[in-house]
Design a protein around this motif. Structure first.
Motif, PDB file in Angstrom:
ATOM      1  N   ALA A   1      58.302  54.516  30.224  1.00 34.48           N
ATOM      2  CA  ALA A   1      59.128  53.426  29.688  1.00 34.48           C
ATOM      3  C   ALA A   1      59.632  52.528  30.815  1.00 34.48           C
ATOM      4  O   ALA A   1      59.698  51.304  30.666  1.00 34.48           O
ATOM      5  CB  ALA A   1      60.298  53.998  28.885  1.00 34.48           C
TER       6      ALA A   1
ATOM      7  N   LYS B   1      60.488  48.834  28.935  1.00 31.92           N
ATOM      8  CA  LYS B   1      60.876  48.792  27.531  1.00 31.92           C
ATOM      9  C   LYS B   1      61.475  50.133  27.149  1.00 31.92           C
ATOM     10  O   LYS B   1      61.298  51.122  27.874  1.00 31.92           O
ATOM     11  CB  LYS B   1      59.697  48.436  26.634  1.00 31.92           C
ATOM     12  CG  LYS B   1      58.493  49.336  26.758  1.00 31.92           C
ATOM     13  CD  LYS B   1      57.402  49.066  25.723  1.00 31.92           C
ATOM     14  CE  LYS B   1      56.642  47.816  25.933  1.00 31.92           C
ATOM     15  NZ  LYS B   1      55.445  47.716  25.059  1.00 31.92           N
TER      16      LYS B   1
ATOM     17  N   PHE C   1      61.277  54.392  22.886  1.00 30.63           N
ATOM     18  CA  PHE C   1      60.796  54.383  21.501  1.00 30.63           C
ATOM     19  C   PHE C   1      59.902  53.184  21.190  1.00 30.63           C
ATOM     20  O   PHE C   1      59.328  53.111  20.109  1.00 30.63           O
ATOM     21  CB  PHE C   1      61.956  54.453  20.510  1.00 30.63           C
ATOM     22  CG  PHE C   1      63.037  53.446  20.727  1.00 30.63           C
ATOM     23  CD1 PHE C   1      62.913  52.138  20.298  1.00 30.63           C
ATOM     24  CD2 PHE C   1      64.207  53.832  21.369  1.00 30.63           C
ATOM     25  CE1 PHE C   1      63.916  51.225  20.502  1.00 30.63           C
ATOM     26  CE2 PHE C   1      65.216  52.915  21.576  1.00 30.63           C
ATOM     27  CZ  PHE C   1      65.072  51.601  21.143  1.00 30.63           C
ATOM     28  N   ALA C   2      59.746  52.258  22.129  1.00 33.21           N
ATOM     29  CA  ALA C   2      58.878  51.098  21.914  1.00 33.21           C
ATOM     30  C   ALA C   2      57.531  51.253  22.626  1.00 33.21           C
ATOM     31  O   ALA C   2      56.714  50.331  22.610  1.00 33.21           O
ATOM     32  CB  ALA C   2      59.576  49.826  22.384  1.00 33.21           C
TER      33      ALA C   2
ATOM     34  N   THR D   1      53.751  52.098  23.404  1.00 36.40           N
ATOM     35  CA  THR D   1      52.532  52.071  22.602  1.00 36.40           C
ATOM     36  C   THR D   1      51.386  52.651  23.420  1.00 36.40           C
ATOM     37  O   THR D   1      51.547  52.948  24.615  1.00 36.40           O
ATOM     38  CB  THR D   1      52.181  50.621  22.195  1.00 36.40           C
ATOM     39  OG1 THR D   1      51.887  49.881  23.392  1.00 36.40           O
ATOM     40  CG2 THR D   1      53.326  49.960  21.434  1.00 36.40           C
TER      41      THR D   1
ATOM     42  N   ASP E   1      50.740  51.160  26.685  1.00 33.77           N
ATOM     43  CA  ASP E   1      51.623  51.576  27.776  1.00 33.77           C
ATOM     44  C   ASP E   1      51.260  52.957  28.314  1.00 33.77           C
ATOM     45  O   ASP E   1      51.894  53.441  29.253  1.00 33.77           O
ATOM     46  CB  ASP E   1      53.079  51.602  27.293  1.00 33.77           C
ATOM     47  CG  ASP E   1      53.534  50.276  26.757  1.00 33.77           C
ATOM     48  OD1 ASP E   1      53.265  49.244  27.406  1.00 33.77           O
ATOM     49  OD2 ASP E   1      54.161  50.264  25.664  1.00 33.77           O
TER      50      ASP E   1
ATOM     51  N   GLN F   1      52.769  59.416  21.925  1.00 34.33           N
ATOM     52  CA  GLN F   1      53.060  58.367  20.946  1.00 34.33           C
ATOM     53  C   GLN F   1      53.969  58.902  19.839  1.00 34.33           C
ATOM     54  O   GLN F   1      54.922  58.247  19.430  1.00 34.33           O
ATOM     55  CB  GLN F   1      51.760  57.805  20.348  1.00 34.33           C
ATOM     56  CG  GLN F   1      51.979  56.698  19.332  1.00 34.33           C
ATOM     57  CD  GLN F   1      52.687  55.485  19.926  1.00 34.33           C
ATOM     58  OE1 GLN F   1      52.410  55.083  21.036  1.00 34.33           O
ATOM     59  NE2 GLN F   1      53.610  54.911  19.189  1.00 34.33           N
TER      60      GLN F   1
ATOM     61  N   GLN G   1      57.831  57.731  18.967  1.00 35.16           N
ATOM     62  CA  GLN G   1      58.257  57.313  17.632  1.00 35.16           C
ATOM     63  C   GLN G   1      59.457  58.131  17.150  1.00 35.16           C
ATOM     64  O   GLN G   1      60.384  57.592  16.545  1.00 35.16           O
ATOM     65  CB  GLN G   1      57.090  57.429  16.642  1.00 35.16           C
ATOM     66  CG  GLN G   1      56.011  56.400  16.896  1.00 35.16           C
ATOM     67  CD  GLN G   1      54.737  56.667  16.112  1.00 35.16           C
ATOM     68  OE1 GLN G   1      54.566  57.711  15.490  1.00 35.16           O
ATOM     69  NE2 GLN G   1      53.827  55.706  16.157  1.00 35.16           N
TER      70      GLN G   1
ATOM     71  N   PHE H   1      62.911  57.006  18.463  1.00 38.21           N
ATOM     72  CA  PHE H   1      63.615  55.922  17.775  1.00 38.21           C
ATOM     73  C   PHE H   1      64.731  56.483  16.897  1.00 38.21           C
ATOM     74  O   PHE H   1      65.853  55.977  16.913  1.00 38.21           O
ATOM     75  CB  PHE H   1      62.655  55.076  16.929  1.00 38.21           C
ATOM     76  CG  PHE H   1      63.358  53.954  16.217  1.00 38.21           C
ATOM     77  CD1 PHE H   1      63.642  52.779  16.894  1.00 38.21           C
ATOM     78  CD2 PHE H   1      63.769  54.079  14.903  1.00 38.21           C
ATOM     79  CE1 PHE H   1      64.317  51.736  16.264  1.00 38.21           C
ATOM     80  CE2 PHE H   1      64.442  53.050  14.262  1.00 38.21           C
ATOM     81  CZ  PHE H   1      64.712  51.877  14.941  1.00 38.21           C
TER      82      PHE H   1
END
Length: 187
Positions: free
Chosen positions: A140, A145, A148-149, A151, A154, A161, A165, A168
């Motif tokens: 991150a 970012k 939780f963002a 992807t 990244d 992944q 998720q 979040f």
């Protein structure tokens, strides 16, 4: 802004004192370890001393038109973070430290008795437990970012992944509990 988050380092120095005196609420991030437990023992008395000293200075303010912070520094709770999880529960080594936090928080920060402190999962002062996200955090940071963002672009594939998720929900719960603790209502 209705809410401003000010992140200060783990120090009781003058800069942090100034930032905290200007704060209405204080949320304490903790790790389940010796350093955080000792930090709580130092933080509680420091907050009380700073609050008392600031209120004495406010009473002596020679210019009543000068807007100064109230210096309330109400403690909104704590966030337990960076502990290891195994089979959906904190590992025993972390759990032993987590079990100490509730009593120390009550005695040192709140000035109450810690004798009948609840388990961490039942402690209303524990706003959230944020596990150690291991390699997701440096990912991150590289992506600049929130965890939780992340992807696949990244580098968050498969289990990474899915963990990103799930993060979040963890951070949403934390956000809502912090806002509730500081008296901000979200519709």
């Amino acid at each position: 802004a209705d809410v401003v988050l000010v992140d200060v380092g783990p120090s009781l120095g003058a800069l942090n004192r100034a930032a905290l005196v200007a704060a209405d609420h204080v949320v304490v991030p903790l790790a389940p370890d010796l350093f955080s437990v000792q930090g709580l023992r130092n933080l509680g008395p420091a907050l009380r001393t700073w609050r008392t000293g600031w209120h004495q200075r406010l009473d002596q303010n020679p210019d009543p038109d000068l807007p100064l912070p109230e210096g309330t520094m109400r403690v909104g709770g704590y966030v337990l973070q960076q502990h290891g999880i195994r089979q959906g529960k904190p590992t025993r080594a972390f759990q032993r430290w987590m079990d100490r936090v509730t009593a120390v928080y009550r005695t040192s920060v709140l000035g109450e008795s810690g004798e009948s402190a609840p388990a961490i999962e039942d402690d209303e002062h524990c706003l959230a437990q944020i596990k150690n996200y291991a390699s997701l955090m440096p990912m991150a940071q590289d992506a600049r970012k929130p965890v939780f963002a992340l992807t696949a672009a990244d580098g968050a594939f498969g289990g990474h992944q899915q963990a990103a998720q799930r993060a979040f929900g963890d951070f949403r719960t934390l956000t809502m509990r912090v806002l509730d603790a500081v008296g901000v209502r979200v519709d």
